[in-house]
Design a protein around this motif. Structure first.
Motif, PDB file in Angstrom:
ATOM      1  N   LEU A 114      86.108   5.344  30.421  1.00  0.00           N
ATOM      2  CA  LEU A 114      85.898   5.906  31.751  1.00  0.00           C
ATOM      3  C   LEU A 114      84.417   6.032  32.085  1.00  0.00           C
ATOM      4  O   LEU A 114      84.005   5.905  33.238  1.00  0.00           O
ATOM      5  CB  LEU A 114      86.574   7.285  31.866  1.00  0.00           C
ATOM      6  N   LEU A 115      83.601   6.272  31.059  1.00  0.00           N
ATOM      7  CA  LEU A 115      82.157   6.393  31.270  1.00  0.00           C
ATOM      8  C   LEU A 115      81.512   5.047  31.584  1.00  0.00           C
ATOM      9  O   LEU A 115      80.361   5.002  32.025  1.00  0.00           O
ATOM     10  CB  LEU A 115      81.508   7.005  30.024  1.00  0.00           C
ATOM     11  N   LEU A 116      82.255   3.963  31.337  1.00  0.00           N
ATOM     12  CA  LEU A 116      81.727   2.614  31.575  1.00  0.00           C
ATOM     13  C   LEU A 116      82.293   1.986  32.847  1.00  0.00           C
ATOM     14  O   LEU A 116      81.987   0.827  33.150  1.00  0.00           O
ATOM     15  CB  LEU A 116      82.072   1.706  30.388  1.00  0.00           C
ATOM     16  N   ALA A 117      83.108   2.729  33.574  1.00  0.00           N
ATOM     17  CA  ALA A 117      83.872   2.147  34.689  1.00  0.00           C
ATOM     18  C   ALA A 117      82.997   1.401  35.681  1.00  0.00           C
ATOM     19  O   ALA A 117      83.395   0.344  36.204  1.00  0.00           O
ATOM     20  CB  ALA A 117      84.667   3.245  35.401  1.00  0.00           C
ATOM     21  N   ASN A 118      81.811   1.921  35.950  1.00  0.00           N
ATOM     22  CA  ASN A 118      80.943   1.299  36.950  1.00  0.00           C
ATOM     23  C   ASN A 118      79.660   0.744  36.336  1.00  0.00           C
ATOM     24  O   ASN A 118      78.677   0.534  37.042  1.00  0.00           O
ATOM     25  CB  ASN A 118      80.610   2.322  38.048  1.00  0.00           C
ATOM     26  N   ARG A 119      79.726   0.462  35.026  1.00  0.00           N
ATOM     27  CA  ARG A 119      78.591  -0.170  34.355  1.00  0.00           C
ATOM     28  C   ARG A 119      78.710  -1.683  34.441  1.00  0.00           C
ATOM     29  O   ARG A 119      79.798  -2.241  34.634  1.00  0.00           O
ATOM     30  CB  ARG A 119      78.556   0.256  32.879  1.00  0.00           C
ATOM     31  N   ASN A 120      77.598  -2.367  34.248  1.00  0.00           N
ATOM     32  CA  ASN A 120      77.573  -3.824  34.241  1.00  0.00           C
ATOM     33  C   ASN A 120      77.948  -4.320  32.851  1.00  0.00           C
ATOM     34  O   ASN A 120      77.108  -4.745  32.062  1.00  0.00           O
ATOM     35  CB  ASN A 120      76.185  -4.323  34.646  1.00  0.00           C
ATOM     36  N   VAL A 121      79.256  -4.240  32.533  1.00  0.00           N
ATOM     37  CA  VAL A 121      79.762  -4.665  31.229  1.00  0.00           C
ATOM     38  C   VAL A 121      81.053  -5.440  31.431  1.00  0.00           C
ATOM     39  O   VAL A 121      81.724  -5.326  32.460  1.00  0.00           O
ATOM     40  CB  VAL A 121      80.024  -3.456  30.290  1.00  0.00           C
ATOM     41  N   ARG A 122      81.398  -6.236  30.417  1.00  0.00           N
ATOM     42  CA  ARG A 122      82.677  -6.938  30.381  1.00  0.00           C
ATOM     43  C   ARG A 122      83.553  -6.263  29.334  1.00  0.00           C
ATOM     44  O   ARG A 122      83.126  -6.075  28.191  1.00  0.00           O
ATOM     45  CB  ARG A 122      82.482  -8.416  30.045  1.00  0.00           C
ATOM     46  N   ILE A 123      84.777  -5.908  29.710  1.00  0.00           N
ATOM     47  CA  ILE A 123      85.669  -5.176  28.821  1.00  0.00           C
ATOM     48  C   ILE A 123      86.980  -5.938  28.655  1.00  0.00           C
ATOM     49  O   ILE A 123      87.598  -6.353  29.643  1.00  0.00           O
ATOM     50  CB  ILE A 123      85.970  -3.764  29.368  1.00  0.00           C
ATOM     51  N   TYR A 124      87.381  -6.108  27.398  1.00  0.00           N
ATOM     52  CA  TYR A 124      88.722  -6.606  27.078  1.00  0.00           C
ATOM     53  C   TYR A 124      89.499  -5.434  26.499  1.00  0.00           C
ATOM     54  O   TYR A 124      89.018  -4.739  25.592  1.00  0.00           O
ATOM     55  CB  TYR A 124      88.646  -7.731  26.044  1.00  0.00           C
ATOM     56  N   THR A 125      90.702  -5.185  27.010  1.00  0.00           N
ATOM     57  CA  THR A 125      91.483  -4.070  26.498  1.00  0.00           C
ATOM     58  C   THR A 125      92.968  -4.409  26.444  1.00  0.00           C
ATOM     59  O   THR A 125      93.465  -5.235  27.212  1.00  0.00           O
ATOM     60  CB  THR A 125      91.269  -2.798  27.343  1.00  0.00           C
ATOM     61  N   ASN A 126      93.667  -3.751  25.512  1.00  0.00           N
ATOM     62  CA  ASN A 126      95.121  -3.832  25.434  1.00  0.00           C
ATOM     63  C   ASN A 126      95.762  -2.521  25.881  1.00  0.00           C
ATOM     64  O   ASN A 126      96.953  -2.315  25.692  1.00  0.00           O
ATOM     65  CB  ASN A 126      95.569  -4.161  24.001  1.00  0.00           C
ATOM     66  N   SER A 127      94.962  -1.619  26.456  1.00  0.00           N
ATOM     67  CA  SER A 127      95.437  -0.304  26.873  1.00  0.00           C
ATOM     68  C   SER A 127      95.889  -0.342  28.329  1.00  0.00           C
ATOM     69  O   SER A 127      95.067  -0.548  29.233  1.00  0.00           O
ATOM     70  CB  SER A 127      94.336   0.734  26.698  1.00  0.00           C
ATOM     71  N   MET A 128      97.167  -0.121  28.572  1.00  0.00           N
ATOM     72  CA  MET A 128      97.667  -0.111  29.940  1.00  0.00           C
ATOM     73  C   MET A 128      97.100   1.058  30.744  1.00  0.00           C
ATOM     74  O   MET A 128      96.674   0.875  31.896  1.00  0.00           O
ATOM     75  CB  MET A 128      99.197  -0.070  29.942  1.00  0.00           C
ATOM     76  N   PRO A 129      97.049   2.302  30.213  1.00  0.00           N
ATOM     77  CA  PRO A 129      96.443   3.393  30.991  1.00  0.00           C
ATOM     78  C   PRO A 129      94.987   3.117  31.349  1.00  0.00           C
ATOM     79  O   PRO A 129      94.553   3.396  32.465  1.00  0.00           O
ATOM     80  CB  PRO A 129      96.574   4.604  30.058  1.00  0.00           C
ATOM     81  N   LEU A 130      94.249   2.566  30.399  1.00  0.00           N
ATOM     82  CA  LEU A 130      92.848   2.277  30.658  1.00  0.00           C
ATOM     83  C   LEU A 130      92.690   1.180  31.708  1.00  0.00           C
ATOM     84  O   LEU A 130      91.875   1.295  32.630  1.00  0.00           O
ATOM     85  CB  LEU A 130      92.157   1.867  29.362  1.00  0.00           C
TER      86      LEU A 130
END
Length: 261
Positions: A114-130
């Protein structure tokens, strides 16, 4: 190939891993998926293996104290919230703009992401809530795992998955239990998913509050030596801190305070 020969090959395969999918079993047993599923049912009935979603897992060995089982994601969200927020804050400080990150399911990783939501990063996740939260409230680049939804922990998983075409500088994940034998997890599908993701990350960073050191789970997910950095709260004991540093792990202690309550 006879039934007894198939069963022996299936059990031999399971000795080297905590979980084997139907597809894994097909690679060593010359039989149809339907035949393999019948074999799984028979082995499960004898207690030789445990029948789980998508395949088989090692039978419960027993004998360990403080053994835990997987809690639903929504229940985990209510536990040790201040410590998890402090750990998430420390983890966010390790991320630089432009980073490619893998973030596993789990309540501490959720708070961190959540702290990265508006950062300039690329995220891969398997978390549906996230994924749902970042879709609604974030601007970061998001890549989702494919497969079926495993509802209680809220992760997406495919028993026939291959490592994703996503390469990360850092892999952030939580822990159900940490012992001298390594990180442990009760569900074999989570173990298998983690094994795939480990192949796509340079550094492993574990987010684990201090209560995880007093627990045991069914399967070893990875040895301590695979962990680069571990972030925990100030409740960790001196003995557990030494256990981690002796394994070559960089330990970051998150100090809890009123700002995280």
């Amino acid at each position: 190939m006879t039934e007894s020969e198939r069963h022996k090959l299936m059990l031999d395969l399971l000795r080297d891993r905590p979980f084997a999918s139907v597809r894994d079993l097909q690679s060593v047993v010359d039989a149809s998926p339907a035949t393999i599923r019948r074999d799984i049912g028979k082995l499960h009935a004898t207690g030789a293996v445990r029948k789980v979603f998508g395949g088989i897992a090692a039978a419960e060995s027993g004998g360990l104290l403080d053994r835990v089982t997987a809690r639903p994601f929504t229940e985990n969200q209510m536990l040790r919230v201040a410590a998890k927020k402090a750990i998430a804050h420390e983890a966010a400080g390790l991320v630089q703009d432009g980073d490619a990150l893998i973030i596993h399911g789990g309540s501490t990783c959720y708070l961190f992401a959540l702290l990265l939501a508006n950062r300039n990063v690329r995220i891969y996740t398997n978390s549906m809530p996230l994924a749902a939260t970042l879709w609604q409230n974030g601007t970061c680049h998001l890549t989702l795992a494919g497969g079926e939804l495993y509802r209680e922990p809220g992760i997406v998983f495919s028993p026939e998955a291959r490592p994703p075409e996503f390469y990360a500088s850092k892999f952030f994940l939580g822990a159900q239990a940490i012992t001298p034998n390594g990180m442990q997890e009760s569900h074999p599908l989570v173990v298998r998913e983690t094994e795939l993701l480990l192949q796509r990350a340079d550094e492993v960073i574990v987010l684990a509050d201090s209560r995880k050191f007093g627990m045991r789970a069914r399967n070893v997910m990875m040895p301590l030596t695979r962990i680069g950095t571990l972030i925990t709260d100030d409740g960790i004991s001196d003995a557990n801190h030494k256990m981690l540093t002796d394994a070559g792990i960089r330990v970051i202690i998150a100090r809890t305070g009123p700002e995280f309550s």
